[in-house]
Design a protein around this motif. Structure first.
Motif, mmCIF file in Angstrom:
data_model
loop_
_atom_site.group_PDB
_atom_site.id
_atom_site.type_symbol
_atom_site.label_atom_id
_atom_site.label_comp_id
_atom_site.label_asym_id
_atom_site.label_seq_id
_atom_site.Cartn_x
_atom_site.Cartn_y
_atom_site.Cartn_z
ATOM 1 N N VAL A 1 0.848 -1.189 0.000
ATOM 2 C CA VAL A 1 0.000 0.000 0.000
ATOM 3 C C VAL A 1 0.884 1.240 0.000
ATOM 4 N N LYS A 2 0.299 2.359 -0.398
ATOM 5 C CA LYS A 2 0.989 3.647 -0.345
ATOM 6 C C LYS A 2 0.370 4.446 0.800
ATOM 7 N N VAL A 3 1.211 4.865 1.732
ATOM 8 C CA VAL A 3 0.736 5.570 2.924
ATOM 9 C C VAL A 3 1.242 7.005 2.889
ATOM 10 N N SER A 4 0.332 7.946 3.116
ATOM 11 C CA SER A 4 0.730 9.348 3.152
ATOM 12 C C SER A 4 -0.095 10.088 4.191
ATOM 13 N N SER A 5 0.380 11.260 4.552
ATOM 14 C CA SER A 5 -0.335 12.115 5.483
ATOM 15 C C SER A 5 -1.608 12.607 4.805
ATOM 16 N N VAL A 6 -2.688 12.693 5.552
ATOM 17 C CA VAL A 6 -3.956 13.144 4.974
ATOM 18 C C VAL A 6 -3.815 14.542 4.393
ATOM 19 N N ASP A 7 -3.100 15.413 5.108
ATOM 20 C CA ASP A 7 -2.946 16.777 4.612
ATOM 21 C C ASP A 7 -1.807 16.897 3.600
ATOM 22 N N GLY A 8 -1.026 15.834 3.425
ATOM 23 C CA GLY A 8 0.041 15.828 2.435
ATOM 24 C C GLY A 8 1.239 16.693 2.786
ATOM 25 N N VAL B 1 19.510 5.530 10.464
ATOM 26 C CA VAL B 1 20.053 6.746 11.072
ATOM 27 C C VAL B 1 18.910 7.625 11.586
ATOM 28 N N ASP B 2 17.879 7.823 10.758
ATOM 29 C CA ASP B 2 16.781 8.732 11.091
ATOM 30 C C ASP B 2 15.699 8.110 11.974
ATOM 31 N N ASP B 3 15.605 6.778 11.955
ATOM 32 C CA ASP B 3 14.585 6.053 12.711
ATOM 33 C C ASP B 3 13.166 6.377 12.247
ATOM 34 N N ILE B 4 13.015 6.676 10.960
ATOM 35 C CA ILE B 4 11.701 6.904 10.362
ATOM 36 C C ILE B 4 11.629 6.146 9.042
ATOM 37 N N PRO B 5 10.430 5.830 8.579
ATOM 38 C CA PRO B 5 10.322 5.095 7.318
ATOM 39 C C PRO B 5 10.800 5.949 6.148
ATOM 40 N N PRO B 6 11.566 5.379 5.234
ATOM 41 C CA PRO B 6 12.138 6.146 4.140
ATOM 42 C C PRO B 6 11.263 6.225 2.897
ATOM 43 N N THR B 7 10.128 5.596 2.909
ATOM 44 C CA THR B 7 9.300 5.521 1.716
ATOM 45 C C THR B 7 7.834 5.533 2.103
ATOM 46 N N GLN B 8 6.991 5.925 1.166
ATOM 47 C CA GLN B 8 5.550 5.871 1.404
ATOM 48 C C GLN B 8 5.015 4.463 1.201
ATOM 49 N N TRP B 9 5.772 3.619 0.539
ATOM 50 C CA TRP B 9 5.326 2.250 0.282
ATOM 51 C C TRP B 9 5.526 1.406 1.531
ATOM 52 N N ARG B 10 4.490 0.734 1.948
ATOM 53 C CA ARG B 10 4.534 -0.123 3.136
ATOM 54 C C ARG B 10 3.762 -1.401 2.862
ATOM 55 N N ALA C 1 0.835 -3.584 4.307
ATOM 56 C CA ALA C 1 -0.290 -3.389 5.229
ATOM 57 C C ALA C 1 -0.250 -4.359 6.391
ATOM 58 N N CYS C 2 0.317 -5.535 6.183
ATOM 59 C CA CYS C 2 0.376 -6.530 7.260
ATOM 60 C C CYS C 2 1.476 -6.223 8.274
ATOM 61 N N GLN C 3 2.342 -5.276 7.987
ATOM 62 C CA GLN C 3 3.466 -4.980 8.870
ATOM 63 C C GLN C 3 3.401 -3.601 9.513
ATOM 64 N N MET C 4 2.794 -2.630 8.854
ATOM 65 C CA MET C 4 2.790 -1.266 9.393
ATOM 66 C C MET C 4 1.800 -1.141 10.537
ATOM 67 N N ILE C 5 2.315 -0.785 11.697
ATOM 68 C CA ILE C 5 1.507 -0.570 12.893
ATOM 69 C C ILE C 5 0.957 0.854 12.858
ATOM 70 N N ILE C 6 -0.317 0.983 13.143
ATOM 71 C CA ILE C 6 -0.974 2.289 13.121
ATOM 72 C C ILE C 6 -0.575 3.080 14.354
ATOM 73 N N ARG C 7 -0.263 4.342 14.129
ATOM 74 C CA ARG C 7 0.087 5.251 15.227
ATOM 75 C C ARG C 7 -0.956 6.349 15.322
ATOM 76 N N ASP C 8 -0.743 7.298 16.196
ATOM 77 C CA ASP C 8 -1.699 8.385 16.403
ATOM 78 C C ASP C 8 -1.495 9.475 15.363
ATOM 79 N N GLU C 9 -1.941 9.184 14.154
ATOM 80 C CA GLU C 9 -1.864 10.154 13.065
ATOM 81 C C GLU C 9 -2.933 9.830 12.040
ATOM 82 N N ASP C 10 -3.418 10.842 11.390
ATOM 83 C CA ASP C 10 -4.405 10.651 10.326
ATOM 84 C C ASP C 10 -3.646 10.384 9.037
ATOM 85 N N ILE C 11 -3.948 9.244 8.409
ATOM 86 C CA ILE C 11 -3.227 8.865 7.194
ATOM 87 C C ILE C 11 -4.175 8.432 6.086
#
Length: 120
Positions: free
Chosen positions: A52-59, A92-101, A103-113
């Motif tokens: 899946v492609k995951v992005s911020s709702v507000d972009g 190094v950054d401890d954040i995902p480097p891509t919008q591609w994830r 779905a069976c692995q990405m844990i949902i956090r407190d953000e609108d996506i």
């Protein structure tokens, strides 16, 4: 609570609430719970079927989702959605480097996506 909007060219967009902070609920689990037809195979992060492609709702900002796990790195590398340089930068950054994830692995956090997926 986070709002997760599922979007596909073949289905009407659907926005659902996700319990933030569970640290266990994946995008795929939430989709299955709400009868959203994301395709999946192994549910272990090995096959890449649930891409899946995951992005911020507000972009305006990158998703806060956690770094990719080893299985997700392997699948996204095989699918050509992540480079070795991006993987190294992720550690190094401890954040995902891509919008591609996966779905069976990405844990949902407190953000609108926004989760974009192809239809079955």
């Amino acid at each position: 609570m986070a709002l997760i909007t599922f979007s596909s060219p073949m289905h009407k967009d659907k926005t659902v609430y996700a319990v933030a902070g569970s640290h266990t609920q994946t995008i795929l689990a939430l989709a299955k719970e709400h009868h959203i037809p994301i395709d999946f195979g192994c549910q272990e992060g090995n096959c890449g079927t649930c891409l899946v492609k995951v992005s911020s709702v507000d972009g305006k900002r990158a998703p806060m989702g956690g770094p990719l796990n080893v299985r997700e790195v392997a699948a996204l590398t095989e699918l050509g959605h992540i480079t070795k340089a991006q993987i190294e930068q992720m550690y190094v950054d401890d954040i995902p480097p891509t919008q591609w994830r996966l779905a069976c692995q990405m844990i949902i956090r407190d953000e609108d996506i926004l989760v974009e997926y192809p239809s079955k």
